[in-house]
Design a protein around this motif. Structure first.
Motif, PDB file in Angstrom:
ATOM      1  N   PHE A 242      10.969  25.372   5.315  1.00 47.90           N
ATOM      2  CA  PHE A 242      11.719  25.291   6.458  1.00 47.90           C
ATOM      3  C   PHE A 242      12.218  23.641   6.281  1.00 47.90           C
ATOM      4  O   PHE A 242      11.435  22.878   6.290  1.00 47.90           O
ATOM      5  CB  PHE A 242      11.067  25.444   7.821  1.00 47.90           C
ATOM      6  N   GLU A 243      13.408  23.574   6.085  1.00 45.60           N
ATOM      7  CA  GLU A 243      13.720  22.137   5.467  1.00 45.60           C
ATOM      8  C   GLU A 243      14.971  21.374   6.522  1.00 45.60           C
ATOM      9  O   GLU A 243      15.749  22.140   6.894  1.00 45.60           O
ATOM     10  CB  GLU A 243      14.638  22.148   4.082  1.00 45.60           C
ATOM     11  N   HIS A 244      14.574  20.262   7.029  1.00 41.86           N
ATOM     12  CA  HIS A 244      15.329  19.482   7.774  1.00 41.86           C
ATOM     13  C   HIS A 244      15.378  17.904   7.530  1.00 41.86           C
ATOM     14  O   HIS A 244      15.723  17.129   8.455  1.00 41.86           O
ATOM     15  CB  HIS A 244      15.072  19.791   9.319  1.00 41.86           C
ATOM     16  N   VAL A 245      14.564  17.444   6.381  1.00 46.04           N
ATOM     17  CA  VAL A 245      14.387  16.273   6.084  1.00 46.04           C
ATOM     18  C   VAL A 245      15.673  15.745   5.255  1.00 46.04           C
ATOM     19  O   VAL A 245      16.255  14.710   5.453  1.00 46.04           O
ATOM     20  CB  VAL A 245      13.315  15.907   5.591  1.00 46.04           C
ATOM     21  N   GLY A 246      15.822  16.683   4.362  1.00 45.59           N
ATOM     22  CA  GLY A 246      17.113  15.959   3.508  1.00 45.59           C
ATOM     23  C   GLY A 246      16.607  15.608   2.102  1.00 45.59           C
ATOM     24  O   GLY A 246      15.709  16.017   1.351  1.00 45.59           O
ATOM     25  N   LYS A 247      17.387  14.439   1.510  1.00 41.69           N
ATOM     26  CA  LYS A 247      17.307  13.928   0.243  1.00 41.69           C
ATOM     27  C   LYS A 247      15.717  13.552  -0.131  1.00 41.69           C
ATOM     28  O   LYS A 247      15.555  13.949  -1.384  1.00 41.69           O
ATOM     29  CB  LYS A 247      18.146  12.665   0.365  1.00 41.69           C
TER      30      LYS A 247
ATOM     31  N   THR B 180      17.940  25.076   5.618  1.00 40.15           N
ATOM     32  CA  THR B 180      17.945  23.908   6.083  1.00 40.15           C
ATOM     33  C   THR B 180      18.968  23.721   7.079  1.00 40.15           C
ATOM     34  O   THR B 180      19.974  24.253   7.279  1.00 40.15           O
ATOM     35  CB  THR B 180      18.618  22.939   4.775  1.00 40.15           C
ATOM     36  N   CYS B 181      18.614  22.700   8.095  1.00 43.18           N
ATOM     37  CA  CYS B 181      19.369  22.321   9.270  1.00 43.18           C
ATOM     38  C   CYS B 181      19.869  21.008   9.474  1.00 43.18           C
ATOM     39  O   CYS B 181      20.526  20.634  10.469  1.00 43.18           O
ATOM     40  CB  CYS B 181      19.192  23.146  10.417  1.00 43.18           C
ATOM     41  N   GLY B 182      19.304  20.116   8.373  1.00 47.30           N
ATOM     42  CA  GLY B 182      19.248  18.668   8.718  1.00 47.30           C
ATOM     43  C   GLY B 182      19.282  17.983   7.507  1.00 47.30           C
ATOM     44  O   GLY B 182      19.041  18.323   6.496  1.00 47.30           O
ATOM     45  N   SER B 183      19.646  16.494   7.709  1.00 45.38           N
ATOM     46  CA  SER B 183      19.599  15.689   6.714  1.00 45.38           C
ATOM     47  C   SER B 183      19.023  14.214   7.134  1.00 45.38           C
ATOM     48  O   SER B 183      19.905  13.517   6.714  1.00 45.38           O
ATOM     49  CB  SER B 183      21.193  15.709   5.813  1.00 45.38           C
ATOM     50  N   THR B 184      18.164  14.325   7.692  1.00 42.00           N
ATOM     51  CA  THR B 184      17.774  12.749   8.292  1.00 42.00           C
ATOM     52  C   THR B 184      17.410  11.829   7.316  1.00 42.00           C
ATOM     53  O   THR B 184      17.727  10.693   7.614  1.00 42.00           O
ATOM     54  CB  THR B 184      16.568  13.019   9.365  1.00 42.00           C
ATOM     55  N   SER B 185      16.875  12.241   6.118  1.00 42.11           N
ATOM     56  CA  SER B 185      16.690  11.050   4.962  1.00 42.11           C
ATOM     57  C   SER B 185      18.103  10.858   4.346  1.00 42.11           C
ATOM     58  O   SER B 185      17.652  10.016   3.269  1.00 42.11           O
ATOM     59  CB  SER B 185      15.727  11.427   4.291  1.00 42.11           C
ATOM     60  N   GLY B 186      19.285  11.577   4.459  1.00 44.41           N
ATOM     61  CA  GLY B 186      20.258  11.576   3.349  1.00 44.41           C
ATOM     62  C   GLY B 186      21.092  12.601   3.319  1.00 44.41           C
ATOM     63  O   GLY B 186      20.331  13.726   3.345  1.00 44.41           O
ATOM     64  N   VAL B 187      22.507  12.498   3.491  1.00 44.72           N
ATOM     65  CA  VAL B 187      23.174  13.660   3.305  1.00 44.72           C
ATOM     66  C   VAL B 187      23.468  14.325   1.765  1.00 44.72           C
ATOM     67  O   VAL B 187      24.147  15.256   1.560  1.00 44.72           O
ATOM     68  CB  VAL B 187      24.416  13.557   4.086  1.00 44.72           C
ATOM     69  N   SER B 188      23.182  13.399   0.744  1.00 44.64           N
ATOM     70  CA  SER B 188      23.631  13.647  -0.500  1.00 44.64           C
ATOM     71  C   SER B 188      22.243  13.894  -1.347  1.00 44.64           C
ATOM     72  O   SER B 188      21.502  13.257  -1.282  1.00 44.64           O
ATOM     73  CB  SER B 188      24.465  12.886  -1.159  1.00 44.64           C
ATOM     74  N   THR B 189      22.219  14.904  -2.281  1.00 48.02           N
ATOM     75  CA  THR B 189      21.022  15.168  -3.059  1.00 48.02           C
ATOM     76  C   THR B 189      21.562  15.546  -4.466  1.00 48.02           C
ATOM     77  O   THR B 189      22.555  16.487  -4.485  1.00 48.02           O
ATOM     78  CB  THR B 189      19.851  15.743  -2.436  1.00 48.02           C
TER      79      THR B 189
END
Length: 342
Positions: A239-244, A262-271
């Protein structure tokens, strides 16, 4: 009446505005009771640029209210009824809307509190079709948490990841609002729940919600602990929503054929993605956004039956909103911060 408006980046003001007019056909007038704060509010407060966003903007994307008046043709709700509010302004006419796949609306106008005026105001007029009645036993706080906090998780875990009883799941950021919901919902169907938190004081709180194993990601690498706990087999679902910051590790701890939702990218939108790992391990990466109104109804039924419960960090009024957003930004929160409107 009072409204809480974002005037400019990091500047919120309580603004007096006229009360809404009588509801039009298909509309209702709601007296807003509770607004749940989310990262979407923090993003807007920080000044992240979004298309169509114009200030001043009333904040608040997740809320409940009591029906005060109904317009012509409204038969789905009654005056005095407590309702949960769907946070996006969907068209109600396209094929996904007709098929009750609300979050795939082809003509959505935007998200309230993000692109459109939100719910942090004393009264608001809305289409009746965007309201989900709260069942007996669910209060204004519970109803306010159905659209994002619980609805998003219902959609992620059961519509998308197809989580099954007996599976093992890793829930990132177990102290967040959706993290606390995911722990409870997964545990209630008999899953083994592993979760990460950012401080030792959150560990026992996460265990009390049902987490079987809690990892402080600041002192331990979650990848190594999860591999050890699963005897190197990995988990069925992440269950991912942290991101990078967590993405590579999240893929690494999946078992063969595992699913990452995943539903989020609070630590960054690209990886970066290890494509060889993706196809050799036959992993499934699933994007999830928002929820269907049916997810909201299901979540509130579970609250009414006592299967899950809202986890509340603090309740604030209009005057304390800046402090509440700073608390969220500093990741000091366990559960939800509620803006109560009386």
């Amino acid at each position: 009446m009072r409204s809480l408006q974002l005037i400019e980046d990091r500047k919120l003001e309580i603004v007096d505005v006229p009360e809404p007019e009588a509801p039009a056909a298909g509309e209702v007038t709601l007296r807003v009771k509770a607004v749940a704060l989310n990262h979407i509010d923090v993003w807007g407060w920080r000044g992240m640029a979004f298309a169509k966003r114009k200030m001043p903007l009333v904040i608040g994307a997740e809320a409940s209210g009591v029906v005060e008046a109904i317009g012509p043709g409204v038969a789905t709700v009654l005056p005095g009824q407590l309702v949960s509010i769907y946070g996006a302004r969907t068209c109600g006419l396209c094929r996904p809307c007709r098929e009750k796949r609300d979050n795939l609306c082809e003509n959505v106008s935007g998200v309230h509190g993000f692109h459109l005026d939100g719910f942090a105001q004393e009264k608001v007029n809305l289409p009746a079709r965007l309201l989900v009645p709260a069942p007996p036993g669910v209060d204004a706080v519970g109803a306010a948490l159905a659209p994002v906090t619980f609805g998003t998780v219902e959609h992620m875990l059961f519509d998308n990841a197809r989580l099954e009883p007996g599976e093992t799941i890793l829930v990132h950021a177990g102290g967040s609002g959706i993290g606390t919901a995911a722990i409870q919902l997964a545990k209630k169907i008999g899953c083994t729940v592993i979760t990460t938190v950012g401080s030792d004081d959150k560990t026992e709180k996460a265990r009390a919600l049902g987490a079987d194993h809690v990892i402080n990601y600041r002192s331990d690498r979650f990848e190594g602990v999860v591999r050890k706990l699963t005897k190197k087999k990995g988990v069925d679902v992440v269950f991912e929503h942290v991101g990078k910051d967590t993405w590579a590790g999240s893929m690494f701890v999946l078992k063969r054929g595992g699913r990452l939702v995943t539903c989020g990218s609070t630590s960054g939108v690209s990886t970066d993605i290890n494509l060889m790992m993706l196809f050799q391990q036959q992993l499934r990466l699933i994007g999830s956004f928002g929820c269907r109104m049916e997810n909201m109804a299901n979540a509130m039924q579970k609250m009414a039956r006592g299967l899950v419960h809202p986890v509340i960090d603090t309740q604030v009024g209009f005057s304390d909103i800046d402090k509440a957003l700073e608390r969220m930004e500093g990741r000091q929160v366990f559960g939800k911060i509620m803006l109560m409107i009386e």
